[in-house]
Write a protein that holds these residues in place. Structure first.
Motif, PDB file in Angstrom:
ATOM      1  N   HIS A  96       0.811  -1.217   0.000  1.00 51.76           N
ATOM      2  CA  HIS A  96       0.000   0.000   0.000  1.00 51.76           C
ATOM      3  C   HIS A  96       0.843   1.266   0.000  1.00 51.76           C
ATOM      4  N   ARG A 104       9.605   1.048   2.411  1.00 51.20           N
ATOM      5  CA  ARG A 104       9.691   1.720   3.705  1.00 51.20           C
ATOM      6  C   ARG A 104      10.774   1.080   4.564  1.00 51.20           C
ATOM      7  N   PRO A 105      11.367   1.855   5.478  1.00 51.32           N
ATOM      8  CA  PRO A 105      12.379   1.298   6.382  1.00 51.32           C
ATOM      9  C   PRO A 105      11.718   0.419   7.443  1.00 51.32           C
ATOM     10  N   GLU A 125       9.445   1.409  10.635  1.00 50.56           N
ATOM     11  CA  GLU A 125       8.018   1.725  10.612  1.00 50.56           C
ATOM     12  C   GLU A 125       7.163   0.522  10.987  1.00 50.56           C
ATOM     13  N   ALA A 161       3.556   2.602  11.498  1.00 48.80           N
ATOM     14  CA  ALA A 161       3.709   4.026  11.193  1.00 48.80           C
ATOM     15  C   ALA A 161       3.247   4.376   9.783  1.00 48.80           C
ATOM     16  N   GLY A 162       2.656   3.417   9.092  1.00 50.54           N
ATOM     17  CA  GLY A 162       2.203   3.716   7.737  1.00 50.54           C
ATOM     18  C   GLY A 162       0.717   3.469   7.610  1.00 50.54           C
ATOM     19  N   CYS A 163       0.351   2.435   6.844  1.00 46.37           N
ATOM     20  CA  CYS A 163      -1.055   2.190   6.576  1.00 46.37           C
ATOM     21  C   CYS A 163      -1.754   1.448   7.709  1.00 46.37           C
ATOM     22  N   ARG A 164      -1.003   1.015   8.716  1.00 42.21           N
ATOM     23  CA  ARG A 164      -1.548   0.304   9.879  1.00 42.21           C
ATOM     24  C   ARG A 164      -2.237  -1.008   9.486  1.00 42.21           C
ATOM     25  N   ARG A 165      -1.813  -1.585   8.383  1.00 46.95           N
ATOM     26  CA  ARG A 165      -2.327  -2.891   7.978  1.00 46.95           C
ATOM     27  C   ARG A 165      -1.356  -3.974   8.425  1.00 46.95           C
TER      28      ARG A 165
END
Lengths: 93, 182
Positions: free
Chosen positions: A9, A13-14, A17, A60-64
């Motif tokens: 999504h 990313r590192p 997150e 820390a991103g889409c929380r999926r």
């Protein structure tokens, strides 16, 4: 540790997150299953060296919840799928 | 005795001294933005996303496949709520007081943000109009590119002070200035 994860999504990313939530391979037994089956599901884990499927939560991103297939020896990431799709694919088999 | 309730921005305490002229690299704090959190019901995700992207006066910000932020700097919360209630399959809640919106712009903006976020902000990767949730200065933030050298950052109110201080620190070598805009 694999340091770059390509979230389906959010993109690349590192690892900071994400939160790692454990092996994705064990299948949850039915609520009426025997205590032994639940004991195995909750407590007994393999400690494999090599290719490994894990739940990663993209906090820390889409929380999926994602399922990351990676090699814990070479740090190679083979694939990242959304956990909902992973469940659906597992149910189809 | 009556009490006068004044609106004070959470970053008021972080800005002191005289307002100087703005430099090319500037951080604007939007004093009263309207920010709604929008969630799509199951299997209505694409329809809600389409409606949000076609809405007037509202800028949608992508958070996750079924969650967005609807941001407006021009119309009031009532109008945005009216617009959102017209979208079938969407739930929304006003988060204007819980989030802080800042805009950072200028020729060095990518050099500054490179020290704050860990993702590639090259215009071919992170295009104009693109937005995503990410860590910015160790805080969960929603970063959107609104122009070639212009980004909008939305952070939770309680983390806004520390994010603001860190953005200013990272912008110091580029003479980043700051100020409120209404």
């Amino acid at each position: 540790m694999a340091s770059l994860i390509t979230c389906p999504h959010c993109g690349t990313r590192p690892k900071e997150e994400f939160s790692i939530r454990g092996a994705a391979a064990p299948k949850r037994p039915s609520p009426t299953a025997k205590d032994e089956a639940w004991h195995v599901y909750v407590y007994v884990r393999d400690n494999p060296k090599g290719r490994y499927q894990e739940y990663w939560h993209h906090v820390a991103g889409c929380r999926r919840f994602l399922v990351v297939e990676r090699d814990n020896l070479t740090h190679e990431v083979f694939g990242v799928t959304d956990a909902a799709e992973f469940e659906r694919a597992g149910a189809d088999e | 005795m009556s009490i006068n309730l004044l609106h004070r921005h959470v970053l008021d305490d972080h800005i002191s001294g005289f307002e100087t002229d703005t430099n090319p690299n500037h951080l604007s704090i939007i004093r009263r933005p309207v920010i709604f959190s929008v969630l799509a019901h199951e299997s209505r995700e694409t329809a809600v996303a389409e409606a949000l992207w076609n809405a007037e006066d509202v800028a949608p910000r992508f958070c996750s496949p079924s969650e967005w932020l609807a941001v407006s700097r021009t119309v009031g919360a009532g109008m945005v709520a009216d617009m959102l209630s017209g979208i079938a399959g969407a739930s929304f809640v006003d988060q204007s007081d819980g989030r802080v919106l800042v805009e950072i712009s200028g020729p060095s903006v990518r050099a500054i943000l490179a020290k704050c976020v860990a993702i590639d902000l090259h215009p071919e990767v992170f295009e104009e109009g693109h937005s995503a949730a990410m860590l910015c200065c160790h805080a969960e933030a929603n970063v959107a590119r609104t122009g070639a050298d212009r980004f909008e950052i939305i952070v939770p109110r309680s983390l806004a002070g520390s994010v603001f201080e860190e953005l200013m620190e990272m912008g110091r070598e580029h003479a980043l200035t700051r100020g409120f805009v209404d």
